[in-house]
Design a protein around this motif. Structure first.
Motif, PDB file in Angstrom:
ATOM      1  N   ARG A  42       0.917  -1.218  -0.101  1.00 28.14           N
ATOM      2  CA  ARG A  42      -0.113   0.014   0.083  1.00 28.14           C
ATOM      3  C   ARG A  42       0.840   1.342  -0.022  1.00 28.14           C
ATOM      4  N   ASN A  43       0.297   2.062  -0.639  1.00 28.56           N
ATOM      5  CA  ASN A  43       1.242   3.542  -0.887  1.00 28.56           C
ATOM      6  C   ASN A  43       0.248   4.855  -0.458  1.00 28.56           C
ATOM      7  N   ILE A  44       0.775   5.510   0.640  1.00 28.30           N
ATOM      8  CA  ILE A  44      -0.027   6.444   0.959  1.00 28.30           C
ATOM      9  C   ILE A  44       0.711   7.911   0.912  1.00 28.30           C
ATOM     10  N   GLN A  45       0.186   9.037   0.352  1.00 26.02           N
ATOM     11  CA  GLN A  45       0.877  10.321  -0.012  1.00 26.02           C
ATOM     12  C   GLN A  45       0.553  11.152   1.228  1.00 26.02           C
ATOM     13  N   PHE A  46       1.308  11.412   1.950  1.00 24.63           N
ATOM     14  CA  PHE A  46       1.544  12.526   3.111  1.00 24.63           C
ATOM     15  C   PHE A  46       2.041  13.825   2.504  1.00 24.63           C
ATOM     16  N   LEU A  47       1.721  14.824   3.201  1.00 25.02           N
ATOM     17  CA  LEU A  47       2.349  15.983   2.888  1.00 25.02           C
ATOM     18  C   LEU A  47       3.900  16.003   2.714  1.00 25.02           C
ATOM     19  N   PHE A  48       4.378  15.278   3.743  1.00 23.37           N
ATOM     20  CA  PHE A  48       5.773  15.050   3.952  1.00 23.37           C
ATOM     21  C   PHE A  48       6.450  14.021   2.908  1.00 23.37           C
ATOM     22  N   LEU A  69      -3.334  11.207   2.983  1.00 20.19           N
ATOM     23  CA  LEU A  69      -3.891  11.326   4.369  1.00 20.19           C
ATOM     24  C   LEU A  69      -3.330  12.622   5.261  1.00 20.19           C
ATOM     25  N   PRO A  70      -4.226  13.371   5.703  1.00 23.04           N
ATOM     26  CA  PRO A  70      -3.824  14.258   6.387  1.00 23.04           C
ATOM     27  C   PRO A  70      -2.871  14.092   7.603  1.00 23.04           C
ATOM     28  N   VAL A  71      -1.955  14.969   8.047  1.00 21.43           N
ATOM     29  CA  VAL A  71      -0.975  14.667   9.126  1.00 21.43           C
ATOM     30  C   VAL A  71      -1.774  14.370  10.444  1.00 21.43           C
ATOM     31  N   ARG A  72      -2.948  15.171  10.840  1.00 22.73           N
ATOM     32  CA  ARG A  72      -3.683  14.870  11.872  1.00 22.73           C
ATOM     33  C   ARG A  72      -3.977  13.190  11.916  1.00 22.73           C
ATOM     34  N   ASN A  73      -4.448  12.460  10.890  1.00 18.76           N
ATOM     35  CA  ASN A  73      -4.561  11.112  10.964  1.00 18.76           C
ATOM     36  C   ASN A  73      -3.491  10.308  11.321  1.00 18.76           C
ATOM     37  N   LEU A  74      -2.474  10.959  10.743  1.00 18.05           N
ATOM     38  CA  LEU A  74      -1.194  10.310  11.177  1.00 18.05           C
ATOM     39  C   LEU A  74      -0.908  10.343  12.742  1.00 18.05           C
TER      40      LEU A  74
END
Length: 107
Positions: A39-45, A82-87
């Motif tokens: 699975r690959n999820i793109q975060f802001l970082f 995925l938003p950082v707050r979810n992380l």
């Protein structure tokens, strides 16, 4: 760039550890492990890649339990960012599960 790569790799490793913990819990509940998929999820970082378990519940329905932790709505299966707050929430869950594993339950 090196720090970003190290951080995204670290987050992927944490997701895989969390997946192992969830998988073990589900196996104890009678679920069946099928396979591991990427699975690959793109975060802001940056982009985080990890493996997660496909499992079947007692009724034979397929689930990715780790994905269900990420996604609060079944209609939102195509989430790619995925938003950082979810992380932060996911990391808190991971730390709680780690702490639970380390605390003797017979005390």
């Amino acid at each position: 760039l090196l720090m970003q790569k190290a951080f995204t790799q670290w987050v992927g490793e944490i997701f895989e550890e969390l997946d192992k913990t969830i998988k073990q819990e589900k196996l104890e509940e009678g679920w069946v492990y099928c396979r591991s998929d990427n699975r690959n999820i793109q975060f802001l970082f940056g982009s985080v890649t990890f493996k997660r378990s496909l499992m079947h519940d007692k009724r034979g329905n397929s689930h990715y339990p780790l994905d269900e932790l990420f996604l609060t709505s079944k209609n939102n299966r195509k989430l790619t960012v995925l938003p950082v707050r979810n992380l932060t929430s996911i990391m808190s869950s991971y730390l709680f599960l780690r702490k639970e594993k380390d605390i003797p339950h017979d005390v």
